[in-house]
Design a protein around this motif. Structure first.
Motif, PDB file in Angstrom:
ATOM      1  N   GLY A  90      36.195  31.028  44.517  1.00 29.04           N
ATOM      2  CA  GLY A  90      34.921  30.539  44.007  1.00 29.04           C
ATOM      3  C   GLY A  90      34.352  29.381  44.796  1.00 29.04           C
ATOM      4  O   GLY A  90      33.280  28.862  44.474  1.00 29.04           O
ATOM      5  N   ALA A 133      27.260  37.893  42.942  1.00 34.55           N
ATOM      6  CA  ALA A 133      28.289  38.760  42.366  1.00 34.55           C
ATOM      7  C   ALA A 133      29.289  39.185  43.439  1.00 34.55           C
ATOM      8  O   ALA A 133      30.496  39.237  43.184  1.00 34.55           O
ATOM      9  N   ASP A 152      35.344  35.925  47.896  1.00 34.75           N
ATOM     10  CA  ASP A 152      35.939  34.594  47.810  1.00 34.75           C
ATOM     11  C   ASP A 152      36.500  34.391  46.408  1.00 34.75           C
ATOM     12  O   ASP A 152      35.853  33.807  45.554  1.00 34.75           O
ATOM     13  N   PRO A 153      37.710  34.862  46.159  1.00 36.86           N
ATOM     14  CA  PRO A 153      38.262  34.775  44.812  1.00 36.86           C
ATOM     15  C   PRO A 153      38.470  33.347  44.318  1.00 36.86           C
ATOM     16  O   PRO A 153      38.599  33.119  43.125  1.00 36.86           O
ATOM     17  N   GLN A 155      30.212  37.535  45.950  1.00 33.07           N
ATOM     18  CA  GLN A 155      31.074  36.398  46.302  1.00 33.07           C
ATOM     19  C   GLN A 155      32.352  36.388  45.466  1.00 33.07           C
ATOM     20  O   GLN A 155      33.386  35.906  45.909  1.00 33.07           O
ATOM     21  N   LYS A 156      32.297  36.934  44.260  1.00 36.34           N
ATOM     22  CA  LYS A 156      33.490  36.971  43.409  1.00 36.34           C
ATOM     23  C   LYS A 156      34.602  37.766  44.074  1.00 36.34           C
ATOM     24  O   LYS A 156      35.780  37.490  43.874  1.00 36.34           O
ATOM     25  N   TYR A 157      34.228  38.755  44.871  1.00 34.60           N
ATOM     26  CA  TYR A 157      35.229  39.601  45.519  1.00 34.60           C
ATOM     27  C   TYR A 157      35.566  39.115  46.926  1.00 34.60           C
ATOM     28  O   TYR A 157      36.690  39.266  47.384  1.00 34.60           O
ATOM     29  N   VAL A 159      30.704  29.763  45.992  1.00 35.00           N
ATOM     30  CA  VAL A 159      29.698  29.620  44.939  1.00 35.00           C
ATOM     31  C   VAL A 159      29.493  28.148  44.609  1.00 35.00           C
ATOM     32  O   VAL A 159      28.363  27.680  44.437  1.00 35.00           O
TER      33      VAL A 159
END
Length: 97
Positions: free
Chosen positions: A85, A76, A82-83, A78-80, A88
């Motif tokens: 993605g 979760a 590494d926008p 990583q969403k912030y 992921v």
């Protein structure tokens, strides 16, 4: 959640993937093996997840989002961080090697 789901998929998927070209069979086998390993080491019990659901359902002021493990918390986050993605994709892509 570490349930019989992965074992069930592994038991039934040869029929589902019989039509896949032989070129992909090695890739599919690696992904299955590595995914099963991830579930075995990082998977949570149904009871663990149920406790978090109960906490959310009974909270006087529930949070917007709940995570059920440190592994999920990292995904979760990583969403912030590494926008795009890409990180992921790299995590899940590593299961193919």
């Amino acid at each position: 959640v570490n349930t019989e789901f992965v074992a069930s998929v592994l038991r039934t998927s040869p029929v589902a993937t019989a039509t896949v070209k032989d070129a992909y069979s090695e890739l599919i086998a690696r992904y299955r093996a590595n995914t099963a390993s991830v579930f075995a080491t990082l998977g949570q019990s149904g009871d663990d997840v149920a406790r978090v659901i109960l906490e959310a359902a009974t909270a006087e002021q529930p949070h917007f989002r709940y995570v059920t493990s440190e592994f999920v918390r990292g995904l979760a986050a990583q969403k912030y961080l590494d926008p795009t993605g890409d990180s992921v994709v790299a995590i899940f892509g590593a299961r193919l090697s």
